[in-house]
Every structure is written in structure tokens, then in C-alpha cells.
Design a protein around this motif. Structure first.
Motif, PDB file in Angstrom:
ATOM      1  N   THR A   1       2.215  98.956  14.504  1.00  0.00           N
ATOM      2  CA  THR A   1       2.082  98.084  13.331  1.00  0.00           C
ATOM      3  C   THR A   1       2.188  98.851  12.017  1.00  0.00           C
ATOM      4  OG1 THR A   1      -0.322  98.344  13.406  1.00  0.00           O
ATOM      5  CG2 THR A   1       0.624  96.439  14.556  1.00  0.00           C
ATOM      6  N   ASP A   2       2.092 100.175  12.077  1.00  0.00           N
ATOM      7  CA  ASP A   2       2.063 100.978  10.851  1.00  0.00           C
ATOM      8  C   ASP A   2       3.308 101.851  10.702  1.00  0.00           C
ATOM      9  OD1 ASP A   2       0.570 101.459   8.501  1.00  0.00           O
ATOM     10  OD2 ASP A   2       0.007 103.452   9.248  1.00  0.00           O
ATOM     11  N   ASN A   3       4.393 101.494  11.390  1.00  0.00           N
ATOM     12  CA  ASN A   3       5.608 102.309  11.332  1.00  0.00           C
ATOM     13  C   ASN A   3       6.247 102.238   9.948  1.00  0.00           C
ATOM     14  OD1 ASN A   3       8.853 102.369  11.792  1.00  0.00           O
ATOM     15  ND2 ASN A   3       7.810 103.786  13.163  1.00  0.00           N
ATOM     16  N   GLU A   4       6.494 103.399   9.357  1.00  0.00           N
ATOM     17  CA  GLU A   4       7.033 103.461   8.004  1.00  0.00           C
ATOM     18  C   GLU A   4       8.445 102.886   7.919  1.00  0.00           C
ATOM     19  OE1 GLU A   4       6.514 103.945   4.059  1.00  0.00           O
ATOM     20  OE2 GLU A   4       5.014 104.419   5.593  1.00  0.00           O
ATOM     21  N   GLY A   5       9.207 103.075   8.996  1.00  0.00           N
ATOM     22  CA  GLY A   5      10.564 102.551   9.015  1.00  0.00           C
ATOM     23  C   GLY A   5      10.602 101.043   8.937  1.00  0.00           C
ATOM     24  N   VAL A   6       9.688 100.376   9.649  1.00  0.00           N
ATOM     25  CA  VAL A   6       9.620  98.913   9.615  1.00  0.00           C
ATOM     26  C   VAL A   6       9.260  98.450   8.214  1.00  0.00           C
ATOM     27  CG1 VAL A   6       8.423  96.883  10.498  1.00  0.00           C
ATOM     28  CG2 VAL A   6       9.028  98.738  12.057  1.00  0.00           C
ATOM     29  N   LYS A   7       8.289  99.110   7.584  1.00  0.00           N
ATOM     30  CA  LYS A   7       7.880  98.739   6.225  1.00  0.00           C
ATOM     31  C   LYS A   7       9.057  98.858   5.250  1.00  0.00           C
ATOM     32  CE  LYS A   7       3.074 100.302   6.754  1.00  0.00           C
ATOM     33  NZ  LYS A   7       2.065 101.293   6.288  1.00  0.00           N
ATOM     34  N   GLU A   8       9.808  99.951   5.354  1.00  0.00           N
ATOM     35  CA  GLU A   8      10.929 100.141   4.432  1.00  0.00           C
ATOM     36  C   GLU A   8      12.043  99.130   4.682  1.00  0.00           C
ATOM     37  OE1 GLU A   8      12.437 104.077   4.045  1.00  0.00           O
ATOM     38  OE2 GLU A   8      10.535 104.920   3.330  1.00  0.00           O
ATOM     39  N   MET A   9      12.287  98.804   5.953  1.00  0.00           N
ATOM     40  CA  MET A   9      13.344  97.831   6.260  1.00  0.00           C
ATOM     41  C   MET A   9      12.967  96.453   5.722  1.00  0.00           C
ATOM     42  SD  MET A   9      15.685  99.630   7.611  1.00  0.00           S
ATOM     43  CE  MET A   9      16.758  98.223   7.717  1.00  0.00           C
ATOM     44  N   ILE A  10      11.697  96.062   5.833  1.00  0.00           N
ATOM     45  CA  ILE A  10      11.245  94.773   5.307  1.00  0.00           C
ATOM     46  C   ILE A  10      11.416  94.743   3.788  1.00  0.00           C
ATOM     47  CG2 ILE A  10       9.216  93.310   4.935  1.00  0.00           C
ATOM     48  CD1 ILE A  10       8.242  94.184   7.717  1.00  0.00           C
ATOM     49  N   SER A  11      11.008  95.827   3.123  1.00  0.00           N
ATOM     50  CA  SER A  11      11.141  95.923   1.668  1.00  0.00           C
ATOM     51  C   SER A  11      12.608  95.899   1.249  1.00  0.00           C
ATOM     52  CB  SER A  11      10.464  97.201   1.174  1.00  0.00           C
ATOM     53  OG  SER A  11      10.604  97.342  -0.223  1.00  0.00           O
ATOM     54  N   TYR A  12      13.454  96.589   2.016  1.00  0.00           N
ATOM     55  CA  TYR A  12      14.895  96.647   1.726  1.00  0.00           C
ATOM     56  C   TYR A  12      15.507  95.246   1.775  1.00  0.00           C
ATOM     57  CZ  TYR A  12      19.867  97.279   2.905  1.00  0.00           C
ATOM     58  OH  TYR A  12      21.233  97.187   2.968  1.00  0.00           O
ATOM     59  N   PHE A  13      15.239  94.505   2.840  1.00  0.00           N
ATOM     60  CA  PHE A  13      15.839  93.184   2.978  1.00  0.00           C
ATOM     61  C   PHE A  13      15.270  92.202   1.956  1.00  0.00           C
ATOM     62  CE2 PHE A  13      17.128  94.618   7.300  1.00  0.00           C
ATOM     63  CZ  PHE A  13      18.472  94.295   7.200  1.00  0.00           C
ATOM     64  N   GLN A  14      13.993  92.334   1.606  1.00  0.00           N
ATOM     65  CA  GLN A  14      13.413  91.475   0.570  1.00  0.00           C
ATOM     66  C   GLN A  14      14.104  91.712  -0.770  1.00  0.00           C
ATOM     67  OE1 GLN A  14       9.231  92.460   0.768  1.00  0.00           O
ATOM     68  NE2 GLN A  14       8.771  90.808   2.224  1.00  0.00           N
ATOM     69  N   SER A  15      14.343  92.969  -1.094  1.00  0.00           N
ATOM     70  CA  SER A  15      15.033  93.295  -2.351  1.00  0.00           C
ATOM     71  C   SER A  15      16.477  92.813  -2.331  1.00  0.00           C
ATOM     72  CB  SER A  15      14.992  94.809  -2.599  1.00  0.00           C
ATOM     73  OG  SER A  15      13.680  95.269  -2.775  1.00  0.00           O
ATOM     74  N   LEU A  16      17.151  92.995  -1.200  1.00  0.00           N
ATOM     75  CA  LEU A  16      18.553  92.597  -1.089  1.00  0.00           C
ATOM     76  C   LEU A  16      18.716  91.081  -1.169  1.00  0.00           C
ATOM     77  CD1 LEU A  16      21.238  94.134  -0.713  1.00  0.00           C
ATOM     78  CD2 LEU A  16      21.041  93.688   1.739  1.00  0.00           C
ATOM     79  N   ASP A  17      17.702  90.349  -0.703  1.00  0.00           N
ATOM     80  CA  ASP A  17      17.777  88.884  -0.720  1.00  0.00           C
ATOM     81  C   ASP A  17      17.804  88.316  -2.135  1.00  0.00           C
ATOM     82  OD1 ASP A  17      17.919  88.678   1.998  1.00  0.00           O
ATOM     83  OD2 ASP A  17      15.789  88.280   2.313  1.00  0.00           O
TER      84      ASP A  17
END
Length: 451
Positions: free
Chosen positions: A258-274
Motif C-alpha cells: 500500500t505504500d509503494n512509491e511507484g504507485v503513488k507517483e503513477m497516480i499523481s502523474y495520471f491525475q496531472s495528465l487528466d
């Protein structure tokens, strides 16, 4: 003495006028976007010290480095013992330099050497050839051009978003629409490696996962099991990699950690791209994307055409530790690289180049005698000064030969100078496509071409 037939080394090519014009068209579009996005240009030498290049690309990459023999009697400092110790040891004795494998490692070296003159974050672009001792095949050459844009000294996820939008803008300008941008994160890949029991073999695990589209699922599973992976969990990961929904994918990975840094960055990336849905950027989360270069540490990118059978035409990612190997720590970097040669091949196959791109001239001056030729010299200079692409047939050949030459170089117009034209100042302008010809004054001709 027998004459040898001239040839080129395998994996290299000559580029004639037409191909060169098309390649320049691609470079100009990419460069224009780089400048618009605030990147500054730099260049590095074709050769680097092998100590700079080796150990940055993994074992497979190191084997593809072109090494340059030391000048002079390069064997003079070797011994029989050096030969017995094998090729790797011998190479260090006879070769100190190599041709650059990519533009990223030389850029990292540049940053370290010029750190006191650079303002961070530093955005640079570089368009130069690189060399790899690879097996030549379609879309894969031993000498090829990369067009790189990198940002060092900033860790914000906006950098990845900005580079994604840059990708879209470049391909829009090239009228290239049939492609998919794939993204992944090295932290997610390393998490999956740990999940299957290969924490200490994460890099070999990534290398095998990266081969999925080349050798298929069964062979990848076999290779991962050979590395020591747990069979049941390897199958789970393979099932996970087949999911296309990015939300489901990220949720499944979060179940592992639940604390994987890669998952956090991917979520942030797609939110910004949206935020930029109007740009219609087609980005797919692909957990099988690994990319072979070992220096990547975070998000990774790859762009593949969808209507042409071709490998990636653009790729890149984040590399947080690359300058550290040269002594400058805590400098984060991220970049993308457009493959000029593959983009050319795709655009050629899809017939995307503009029709007028290879037109060398707008008008060729043709003449009847030596006096006409001398007069034409002044005329061609005036046309060029007006910004018109003009040329003068350089010698007094037969008029038919000059017209044949005009046909061969596909010039759209010829300007004919004879004795009457010299006296009257009215030059015969001939449309080589229609055959129509009209007498015109030089200023009228200039206005015609300038529109």
C-alpha cells in the motif's frame, strides 16, 4: 594493383539529398518544440573515455559498445599474461575510449564537469548520432541519431507530465497519429520482483519481463523460474500484466504494498495528465514495460507506432543516480529520446512527408552562350538576395542538355537568357510542368516567387 569495390560498414547508411531533406524536416520539428519548451542545446564528443561509458547500460549494453584502439603501437604495453587473462582484461590495455552508446550518460558527465556553471533545474536538448555494435535489422542500425530532451535537478512529477505533452506536440507537428505512449515505474517492477522471490535479482527480472512482446509469456515464465522465482506468484504476476485497465492495475499493486512509491507517483502523474484531456493524449499503463537500460530508477516511457511494424520510436525515463557515479550525488534527472531513424522509417511507410520537402530549387537559369552565362551570374545573385532558391547552369552546354538537367533535378521553373533577353530585360520564364512560358521582367519574377 586491384581495385576494391567501395562499401559501407553493416548497419550504416549514406543519405542522399531527398532522404537528408526528410530527416532535416523531422529534426527541425523536434528542435522547434524543444526550444519552445525551454530546453537549451548542447553537444558532446562522439567518443568518450570507456570509464565513462562502461557499467551504465548493464552487461548487454557494455557488450554493444564500439571500442577505439589506442593510437600507435597499442600492443606494446601488453604481455602474454594479458592475453591469457581474456578479452575483457586485454581490452583495458589496448583501448581507453569508445563511441558514445547514447546521449544520456555523456550528458550526466557534462553536468558533473560543469556543475558550477549550471543553474538547476537544467533543461537541455541534444541531437547527435550514437553507435551500438548491434545486429542490423529493420529499424535497428549501428549508427543512428537520437534527439534527447532532459531535465536535471528537479524531482517534481510535472517533469514527466511535461515530457508527455512534449511527445504529443512533436508527433502532432509531424502529422504522426498512429502510436501509443506506454508508461511504467521501476519501483513497481522491483516490487513485483520481490513478490515473486527475486528481490536480489530485480534487474535480471526486469530484463526478462521486457521480452514479453518478443518471446511470449511461456518463455518469459520459464526464464523467470530459472532465475529462482516462485512458480505460483510468477503466474500471478503474468496474469496481472495482462490487465489493461490502469485503475485496476494500480489497485492490484497496492494490495501487494500500500505504500509503494511507484504507485503513488503513477497516480499523481495520471491525475496531472487528466487536466489536459483536450490534447487527447493516449497513454497506457503497461506493467510489462521495463526498458533495458539499467540507469532508470523511476517512471519510464516508450512510444510505439500502431499501424507500422516497428520497435519503439521514442523512450525515456527518470534516472536519479546517474550523476552520482561521477561524484555528484542527489541530482535527479528525467528525459526522453526520439529515434530519428525509426521515425523516418515510419513516416516514409505511411507517406507522411510533405510533397515539397525535397524540392531543391525554385528556378534554374538556362543560357545560350558565354555572354549569356556571364549575365546570368548577376541575375542568379539578385534572385538569391531576394530569398529565392535559384541556381545557374554553370557552363555553356547545348540548350537541350541544360533542359534535361532541369528535368532530372525536378526544378519547377527555368529562366531562359539569350541575346534578346539581355537587351530587353525581359526573361523567358518557363513552367517545366505545364510547358507554358512567358516573358517577364526580373522584378516581376521575384514578386511571382515571393507571392
Amino acid at each position: 594493383m586491384s581495385k576494391s569495390k567501395p562499401s559501407l560498414p553493416r548497419g550504416t547508411r549514406d543519405f542522399g539529398p531527398e532522404v537528408s531533406a526528410k530527416r532535416s524536416f523531422i529534426i527541425d520539428k523536434i528542435k522547434q518544440n524543444f526550444i519552445t519548451y525551454g530546453f537549451s542545446q548542447l553537444e558532446t564528443p562522439a567518443m568518450e573515455n570507456l570509464s565513462t561509458l562502461t557499467g551504465k547500460y548493464g552487461d548487454e549494453g557494455d557488450q554493444l559498445l564500439f571500442k577505439i584502439l589506442n593510437s600507435g603501437d597499442y600492443l606494446s604495453k601488453t604481455t602474454e599474461g594479458d592475453l591469457l587473462e581474456g578479452s575483457k582484461h586485454l581490452t583495458s590495455k589496448i583501448s581507453e575510449k569508445g563511441l558514445r552508446y547514447d546521449l544520456t550518460v555523456p550528458f550526466a558527465r557534462f553536468v558533473v564537469m560543469n556543475q558550477n556553471e549550471i543553474s538547476f533545474p537544467f533543461k537541455r536538448f541534444q541531437i547527435q548520432p550514437v553507435w551500438r555494435a548491434d545486429r542490423p535489422q529493420k529499424g535497428r542500425y549501428r549508427e543512428f541519431y537520437q534527439c534527447d530532451a532532459d531535465i536535471v535537478g528537479s524531482k517534481g512529477i510535472w517533469n514527466e507530465v511535461e515530457l508527455t505533452i512534449l511527445l504529443k506536440d512533436v508527433f502532432n507537428d509531424l502529422k504522426l497519429d498512429d502510436y501509443i505512449i506506454k508508461v511504467n515505474h521501476r519501483d513497481i517492477l522491483f516490487l513485483l520482483a520481490e513478490y515473486v522471490g527475486l528481490k536480489e535479482k530485480a534487474v535480471p527480472f526486469c530484463a526478462e519481463i521486457d521480452k514479453l512482446d518478443k518471446i511470449g509469456t511461456e518463455k518469459v515464465i520459464e526464464n523467470v523460474l530459472t532465475l529462482g522465482g516462485t512458480k505460483e506468484k510468477v503466474q500471478e504476476v503474468m496474469d496481472l500484466l495482462s490487465i489493461n485497465d490502469r485503475s485496476v492495475l494500480l489497485d492490484r499493486v497496492k494490495e501487494i504494498d500500500t505504500d509503494n512509491e511507484g504507485v503513488k507517483e503513477m497516480i499523481s502523474y495520471f491525475q496531472s495528465l487528466d487536466q489536459f484531456k483536450e490534447k487527447n493524449i493516449n497513454v497506457e499503463l503497461d506493467l510489462s514495460l521495463a526498458r533495458g537500460l539499467s540507469y532508470y530508477t523511476g517512471m519510464i516511457f516508450e512510444v510505439k507506432p500502431t499501424s507500422v511494424k516497428m520497435g519503439s520510436i521514442c523512450g525515456g525515463g527518470r534516472y536519479d543516480n546517474l550523476t552520482g557515479v561521477f561524484g555528484l550525488k542527489d541530482i535527479s534527472g528525467v528525459g526522453i529520446s526520439f529515434g530519428l531513424d525509426r521515425i523516418y522509417d515510419v513516416m516514409e511507410e505511411l507517406n507522411l512527408f510533405p510533397d515539397k520537402i525535397t524540392q531543391r530549387l525554385e528556378v534554374l537559369i538556362i543560357h545560350f552562350n558565354e555572354e549569356n552565362l556571364q549575365h546570368g551570374q548577376k541575375v542568379v545573385v539578385k534572385l538569391r538576395d531576394a530569398g529565392i532558391k535559384a541556381d545557374l547552369y554553370p557552363v555553356s552546354d547545348k540548350i537541350k542538355k541544360q533542359f534535361n538537367y532541369a528535368d532530372k533535378i525536378q526544378t519547377p521553373y527555368t529562366l531562359i537568357i539569350g541575346d534578346d533577353e539581355m537587351k530587353s530585360g525581359m526573361y523567358m520564364l518557363k513552367n517545366m510542368h505545364s510547358g507554358d512560358q512567358n516573358p517577364m521582367k526580373l522584378n516581376e519574377i521575384i514578386q511571382l516567387f515571393k507571392g
